[in-house]
Design an enzyme around this catalytic site. Structure first.
Site, PDB file in Angstrom:
ATOM      1  N   ALA A 119      71.274  65.203  39.631  1.00  0.00           N
ATOM      2  CA  ALA A 119      70.037  64.993  38.865  1.00  0.00           C
ATOM      3  C   ALA A 119      70.392  64.419  37.508  1.00  0.00           C
ATOM      4  N   SER A 150      59.348  67.966  34.514  1.00  0.00           N
ATOM      5  CA  SER A 150      58.270  67.525  35.414  1.00  0.00           C
ATOM      6  C   SER A 150      58.845  66.783  36.617  1.00  0.00           C
ATOM      7  N   THR A 151      59.962  66.078  36.439  1.00  0.00           N
ATOM      8  CA  THR A 151      60.555  65.413  37.617  1.00  0.00           C
ATOM      9  C   THR A 151      61.213  66.444  38.535  1.00  0.00           C
ATOM     10  N   LYS A 152      61.766  67.507  37.958  1.00  0.00           N
ATOM     11  CA  LYS A 152      62.335  68.573  38.813  1.00  0.00           C
ATOM     12  C   LYS A 152      61.199  69.270  39.574  1.00  0.00           C
ATOM     13  N   ASP A 184      75.040  56.596  45.093  1.00  0.00           N
ATOM     14  CA  ASP A 184      73.768  56.983  44.496  1.00  0.00           C
ATOM     15  C   ASP A 184      72.905  57.711  45.534  1.00  0.00           C
ATOM     16  N   ILE A 185      72.313  58.818  45.149  1.00  0.00           N
ATOM     17  CA  ILE A 185      71.466  59.546  46.120  1.00  0.00           C
ATOM     18  C   ILE A 185      70.205  58.756  46.476  1.00  0.00           C
ATOM     19  N   GLU A 241      62.886  75.706  34.311  1.00  0.00           N
ATOM     20  CA  GLU A 241      62.031  74.948  33.386  1.00  0.00           C
ATOM     21  C   GLU A 241      60.758  74.429  34.042  1.00  0.00           C
ATOM     22  N   LEU A 251      71.416  72.753  14.787  1.00  0.00           N
ATOM     23  CA  LEU A 251      70.414  73.660  15.370  1.00  0.00           C
ATOM     24  C   LEU A 251      69.031  73.018  15.278  1.00  0.00           C
ATOM     25  N   ASN A 303      69.465  78.969  32.344  1.00  0.00           N
ATOM     26  CA  ASN A 303      70.507  78.152  31.679  1.00  0.00           C
ATOM     27  C   ASN A 303      71.922  78.605  32.025  1.00  0.00           C
ATOM     28  N   ASN A 304      72.743  77.672  32.471  1.00  0.00           N
ATOM     29  CA  ASN A 304      74.137  77.981  32.841  1.00  0.00           C
ATOM     30  C   ASN A 304      75.086  77.712  31.674  1.00  0.00           C
ATOM     31  N   TYR A 361      61.972  65.670  31.966  1.00  0.00           N
ATOM     32  CA  TYR A 361      62.991  66.237  32.858  1.00  0.00           C
ATOM     33  C   TYR A 361      62.373  67.298  33.782  1.00  0.00           C
TER      34      TYR A 361
HETATM   35  P1  NAD Z   1      75.026  67.529  35.157  1.00  0.00           P
HETATM   36  O1  NAD Z   1      74.205  66.557  34.367  1.00  0.00           O
HETATM   37  O2  NAD Z   1      76.210  68.148  34.542  1.00  0.00           O
HETATM   38  O3  NAD Z   1      75.496  66.841  36.529  1.00  0.00           O
HETATM   39  C1  NAD Z   1      74.665  66.024  37.299  1.00  0.00           C
HETATM   40  C2  NAD Z   1      75.553  65.247  38.266  1.00  0.00           C
HETATM   41  O4  NAD Z   1      74.692  64.423  39.078  1.00  0.00           O
HETATM   42  C3  NAD Z   1      76.537  64.289  37.565  1.00  0.00           C
HETATM   43  O5  NAD Z   1      77.815  64.411  38.149  1.00  0.00           O
HETATM   44  C4  NAD Z   1      75.957  62.917  37.814  1.00  0.00           C
HETATM   45  O6  NAD Z   1      76.935  61.895  37.874  1.00  0.00           O
HETATM   46  C5  NAD Z   1      75.258  63.108  39.150  1.00  0.00           C
HETATM   47  N1  NAD Z   1      74.158  62.152  39.351  1.00  0.00           N
HETATM   48  C6  NAD Z   1      73.169  61.817  38.486  1.00  0.00           C
HETATM   49  N2  NAD Z   1      72.382  60.880  39.026  1.00  0.00           N
HETATM   50  C7  NAD Z   1      72.850  60.624  40.272  1.00  0.00           C
HETATM   51  C8  NAD Z   1      72.449  59.763  41.324  1.00  0.00           C
HETATM   52  N3  NAD Z   1      71.393  58.953  41.205  1.00  0.00           N
HETATM   53  N4  NAD Z   1      73.176  59.780  42.465  1.00  0.00           N
HETATM   54  C9  NAD Z   1      74.256  60.589  42.599  1.00  0.00           C
HETATM   55  N5  NAD Z   1      74.690  61.409  41.629  1.00  0.00           N
HETATM   56  C10 NAD Z   1      73.999  61.436  40.480  1.00  0.00           C
HETATM   57  O7  NAD Z   1      73.978  68.615  35.662  1.00  0.00           O
HETATM   58  P2  NAD Z   1      74.167  70.185  35.875  1.00  0.00           P
HETATM   59  O8  NAD Z   1      73.915  70.880  34.609  1.00  0.00           O
HETATM   60  O9  NAD Z   1      75.421  70.411  36.621  1.00  0.00           O
HETATM   61  O10 NAD Z   1      72.906  70.476  36.834  1.00  0.00           O
HETATM   62  C11 NAD Z   1      73.035  70.377  38.246  1.00  0.00           C
HETATM   63  C12 NAD Z   1      71.717  70.745  38.892  1.00  0.00           C
HETATM   64  O11 NAD Z   1      71.350  72.064  38.514  1.00  0.00           O
HETATM   65  C13 NAD Z   1      70.556  69.854  38.463  1.00  0.00           C
HETATM   66  O12 NAD Z   1      69.743  69.607  39.575  1.00  0.00           O
HETATM   67  C14 NAD Z   1      69.823  70.681  37.423  1.00  0.00           C
HETATM   68  O13 NAD Z   1      68.451  70.346  37.383  1.00  0.00           O
HETATM   69  C15 NAD Z   1      70.059  72.074  37.952  1.00  0.00           C
HETATM   70  N6  NAD Z   1      70.068  73.156  36.948  1.00  0.00           N
HETATM   71  C16 NAD Z   1      70.860  73.069  35.845  1.00  0.00           C
HETATM   72  C17 NAD Z   1      70.903  74.141  34.939  1.00  0.00           C
HETATM   73  C18 NAD Z   1      71.796  74.131  33.721  1.00  0.00           C
HETATM   74  O14 NAD Z   1      71.732  75.045  32.917  1.00  0.00           O
HETATM   75  N7  NAD Z   1      72.654  73.158  33.529  1.00  0.00           N
HETATM   76  C19 NAD Z   1      70.114  75.278  35.192  1.00  0.00           C
HETATM   77  C20 NAD Z   1      69.295  75.306  36.319  1.00  0.00           C
HETATM   78  C21 NAD Z   1      69.294  74.250  37.196  1.00  0.00           C
HETATM   79  O1  DAU Z   2      66.760  76.305  31.917  1.00  0.00           O
HETATM   80  C1  DAU Z   2      67.590  75.519  32.711  1.00  0.00           C
HETATM   81  C2  DAU Z   2      67.846  74.186  32.018  1.00  0.00           C
HETATM   82  O2  DAU Z   2      68.757  74.453  30.971  1.00  0.00           O
HETATM   83  C3  DAU Z   2      68.398  73.115  32.940  1.00  0.00           C
HETATM   84  O3  DAU Z   2      67.438  72.816  33.916  1.00  0.00           O
HETATM   85  C4  DAU Z   2      68.755  71.857  32.161  1.00  0.00           C
HETATM   86  O4  DAU Z   2      69.345  70.887  33.013  1.00  0.00           O
HETATM   87  C5  DAU Z   2      69.756  72.243  31.090  1.00  0.00           C
HETATM   88  O5  DAU Z   2      70.067  71.117  30.294  1.00  0.00           O
HETATM   89  C6  DAU Z   2      69.160  73.338  30.213  1.00  0.00           C
HETATM   90  O6  DAU Z   2      68.035  72.835  29.452  1.00  0.00           O
HETATM   91  P1  DAU Z   2      67.850  73.202  27.896  1.00  0.00           P
HETATM   92  O7  DAU Z   2      67.002  72.173  27.284  1.00  0.00           O
HETATM   93  O8  DAU Z   2      67.470  74.628  27.748  1.00  0.00           O
HETATM   94  O9  DAU Z   2      69.426  73.071  27.432  1.00  0.00           O
HETATM   95  P2  DAU Z   2      70.117  72.416  26.146  1.00  0.00           P
HETATM   96  O10 DAU Z   2      71.555  72.763  26.268  1.00  0.00           O
HETATM   97  O11 DAU Z   2      69.761  70.997  25.967  1.00  0.00           O
HETATM   98  O12 DAU Z   2      69.479  73.237  24.953  1.00  0.00           O
HETATM   99  C7  DAU Z   2      69.495  74.654  24.905  1.00  0.00           C
HETATM  100  C8  DAU Z   2      68.717  75.086  23.673  1.00  0.00           C
HETATM  101  O13 DAU Z   2      69.445  74.706  22.496  1.00  0.00           O
HETATM  102  C9  DAU Z   2      67.352  74.423  23.535  1.00  0.00           C
HETATM  103  O14 DAU Z   2      66.453  75.377  22.997  1.00  0.00           O
HETATM  104  C10 DAU Z   2      67.571  73.294  22.543  1.00  0.00           C
HETATM  105  C11 DAU Z   2      68.650  73.838  21.644  1.00  0.00           C
HETATM  106  N1  DAU Z   2      69.605  72.853  21.064  1.00  0.00           N
HETATM  107  C12 DAU Z   2      70.194  71.960  21.909  1.00  0.00           C
HETATM  108  C13 DAU Z   2      71.125  71.061  21.425  1.00  0.00           C
HETATM  109  C14 DAU Z   2      71.785  70.046  22.325  1.00  0.00           C
HETATM  110  C15 DAU Z   2      69.926  72.914  19.711  1.00  0.00           C
HETATM  111  O15 DAU Z   2      69.398  73.743  18.955  1.00  0.00           O
HETATM  112  N2  DAU Z   2      70.865  72.029  19.230  1.00  0.00           N
HETATM  113  C16 DAU Z   2      71.472  71.103  20.032  1.00  0.00           C
HETATM  114  O16 DAU Z   2      72.318  70.326  19.523  1.00  0.00           O
END
Ligand code: NAD
Ligand code: DAU
Length: 393
Positions: free
Chosen positions: A127, A197-199, A105-106, A170, A251, A224-225, A195
Site C-alpha cells: 500500500a 479513505s483508500t484503505k 506492481d500489484i 484509521e 512535533l 500503529n506499529n 490514505y
Molecule cells: P510501508 O509503506 O512500509 O510498505 C509498503 C510496501 O508496499 C513497500 O515495500 C512498497 O514498496 C510496497 N508497494 C507500494 N505500492 C506498491 C504497488 N503498487 N505494488 C507493489 N508494491 C507496492 O507500509 P507498512 O507500514 O509496512 O504497512 C503495510 C500495510 O499495513 C499497509 O497496507 C498499511 O495500510 C497497513 N497498516 C500499517 C500500519 C502501520 O502502523 N504502519 C498499521 C496498520 C495497518
Molecule cells: O493507525 C495505523 C496507521 O498508523 C497506519 O495505517 C499508517 O500506515 C501509519 O503510517 C500510521 O499512521 P499515523 O498517521 O498515525 O502515523 P505517523 O507515523 O505518520 O504519525 C504518528 C503520529 O505522530 C501522528 O499523530 C502524527 C504525528 N507526527 C508524525 C510525524 C511524521 C508528528 O508529530 N511529527 C512527525 O514528524
C-alpha cells in the site's frame, strides 16, 4: 515510480523456484487440509506457498522474517514495487531457497494472476501508507490501495486461493481525546484522510468479493506499529534518526494526539493466526492496549538519548489530523486465542532506538530524501495558505 532494485541475489520469478512451488503445491493439495504443528507455528498444509505483497516494506518484511524464522516448510514469494518505502535490504539474511522476490506492481493484472495461480494464499500488505504524502498527492494512493487491491481480488477469484487483507484502524476515523471509547469490529467507517479513505475503499471491495463471489478472505485492522525496518518518514523512526543526524525532533501541533502502539512482531503473529484459523468473511481488529500521546513518546526518546524534555520543535499541524485511535482487540483474543507478547512499550522503544543506532546503513540514504520531501510538503502548504489568503482578500 522511484526504483532502487539492484540486488542480484533476488530475482524475478525464478523458473526453478516456480517449479518447486508447483510440485510442492500439488503435493500439499494431495495431502489435504490437515493441520500440523511445526515449531511454534501452526501451518495449514494447504497454505505453504504464500505470496506476500509489500514484503519489502516495514510490516511486510517483518512478517516474512517472522514466518520464515518459525517454520522452514513455508515458501514465500514477495511481490513489491520497491517504492521509496520499500527496501530490498529489509529481507537480507533470509533463506534464498525459500524466498523469491518479484519486483512488480500489484496493479499489474497479468503479473498478479500469474503469481497467484500457483500460490495457496496471498497476504496483502502492499500500500501507499503515509498520511502526510496522501494529503499532498492522493493519486498514487487511489491507484495502489484501491486499484491494486481490486487487481488482487480478481486474481484471487480466478485462482480460488485464500486471501488476507491487511488494513488499518484509521478507517474508523478519530476518537475523542478524553474518552475511554475504543474501536471494535462494529464501529462505523469514518476515514478522515486520503490514505485512510483508500484503505476503507479497499476493505469494502474485499467484503463485496467475499459476499458476491465467495472468495475466501479475511480482513484485519491494526493499530500503529513500531519496531525495526520502519521507514524514516514515520513518527518514531523520524524522531530517532533526527537526533542521530543532529536534527531536532518535529512535533505536530500540541503533541496531544494519541496513537495505540503495537510491536510489529505482535502484528505478524496476529496476521498468522487469522490466516491459519480465522473465519472466512470475518474482520479482526488487532491492538495491544498501547495508547500513548505523541509528546509522551517523544519525551521517552529524548530521555533515552539523555536530551532535555523540550529539545524539539513544534511545527504546523497535519491537516485533518485525527485526535486519537484506540483498538479493542477482544474478538481476536477470544476467538483465536491470540495475545500480544511485547507488552512493555518502553522496552520495545529502547530496542527500536538501538536498532536504528546499529543499522545506519539501512536508513541513511533514505533519511536525506525523506527530509527533503518534508521540506517540499511544508513549502507547498505555505504556498497554499498564502494563495487562500490572497483569494479571500
Ligand atoms: P510501508 O509503506 O512500509 O510498505 C509498503 C510496501 O508496499 C513497500 O515495500 C512498497 O514498496 C510496497 N508497494 C507500494 N505500492 C506498491 C504497488 N503498487 N505494488 C507493489 N508494491 C507496492 O507500509 P507498512 O507500514 O509496512 O504497512 C503495510 C500495510 O499495513 C499497509 O497496507 C498499511 O495500510 C497497513 N497498516 C500499517 C500500519 C502501520 O502502523 N504502519 C498499521 C496498520 C495497518
Ligand atoms: O493507525 C495505523 C496507521 O498508523 C497506519 O495505517 C499508517 O500506515 C501509519 O503510517 C500510521 O499512521 P499515523 O498517521 O498515525 O502515523 P505517523 O507515523 O505518520 O504519525 C504518528 C503520529 O505522530 C501522528 O499523530 C502524527 C504525528 N507526527 C508524525 C510525524 C511524521 C508528528 O508529530 N511529527 C512527525 O514528524
Amino acid at each position: 515510480m522511484e526504483e532502487r532494485f539492484d540486488d542480484s541475489r533476488y530475482h524475478c520469478v525464478d523458473p526453478e523456484f516456480q517449479d518447486a512451488i508447483t510440485r510442492y503445491s500439488a503435493e500439499v493439495r494431495a495431502v489435504g487440509r490437515a493441520d500440523h504443528r511445526a515449531g511454534q507455528l501452526k501451518v495449514e498444509r494447504s497454505m505453504r506457498n504464500i505470496v506476500v505483497t509489500g514484503g519489502a516494506g516495514f510490516i511486510g518484511s517483518n512478517f516474512v522474517r517472522w514466518v520464515m524464522e518459525r517454520d522452514d516448510s513455508v515458501l514465500i514469494t514477495v511481490l513489491d514495487a520497491l517504492t521509496h518505502a520499500g527496501n530490498i535490504h529489509s529481507l537480507d539474511g533470509l533463506d534464498g531457497e525459500r524466498l523469491n522476490f518479484v519486483h512488480g506492481d500489484i496493479c499489474d493484472g497479468n503479473l498478479v494472476r500469474e503469481l497467484l495461480a500457483s500460490a495457496d494464499a496471498c497476504v496483502h500488505f502492499a500500500a501507499q501508507t503515509h498520511n502526510d504524502l496522501s494529503i499532498a498527492s492522493p493519486d498514487e494512493f487511489v491507484r495502489t490501495n484501491v486499484e491494486g487491491t481490486f487487481a488482487l481480488l480478481e486474481a484471487v477469484r480466478e485462482a480460488g486461493i485464500r486471501f488476507h487483507h491487511v488494513s488499518t484502524d484509521e478507517v474508523f476515523g478519530e476518537l475523542p481525546l478524553d474518552s475511554s471509547e475504543r474501536f471494535t469490529e462494529e464501529s462505523p467507517y469514518r476515514p478522515s484522510s486520503p490514505y485512510s479513505s483508500t484503505k476503507a475503499s479497499a476493505d469494502m471491495l474485499v467484503r463485496a468479493w467475499v459476499r458476491t463471489y465467495g472468495i475466501r478472505a479475511t480482513i484485519s485492522n491494526c493499530s500503529n506499529n513500531y519496531g525495526p525496518y520502519q521507514h524514516v518518514e514515520k513518527f518514531i523512526p523520524r524522531q530517532i534518526t533526527n537526533i542521530l543526524t543532529g536534527r531536532r525532533p518535529q512535533l505536530y501541533g500540541d503533541g496531544r494526539n494519541v496513537r495505540d502502539w503495537i510491536h510489529v512482531d505482535d502484528h505478524s503473529s496476529a496476521v498468522w493466526a487469522i490466516l491459519q484459523e480465522g473465519e472466512i468473511g470475518e474482520t479482526y481488529l488487532i491492538g495491544a492496549e498501547g495508547e500513548r500521546s505523541n509528546i509522551e513518546i517523544l519525551q521517552m526518546i529524548l530521555a533515552e538519548f539523555g536530551l532535555p524534555r523540550d529539545a524539539f520543535d513544534i511545527v504546523a499541524d497535519r491537516p485533518g489530523h485525527d485526535k486519537r485511535y484506540a483498538v479493542d482487540a477482544s474478538k481476536i483474543m477470544q476467538t483465536l486465542g491470540w495475545r500480544p507478547t511485547h507488552t512493555d512499550f518502553e522496552a520495545g522503544l529502547r530496542e527500536t532506538i538501538a536498532w536504528y543506532r546499529d543499522n545506519i546503513d539501512w536508513w541513511k540514504e533514505e533519511k536525506e530524501e525523506a527530509e527533503q520531501r518534508y521540506r517540499s510538503l511544508a513549502n507547498d502548504r505555505r504556498r497554499n495558505r498564502e494563495q487562500d489568503c490572497w483569494h479571500r482578500t
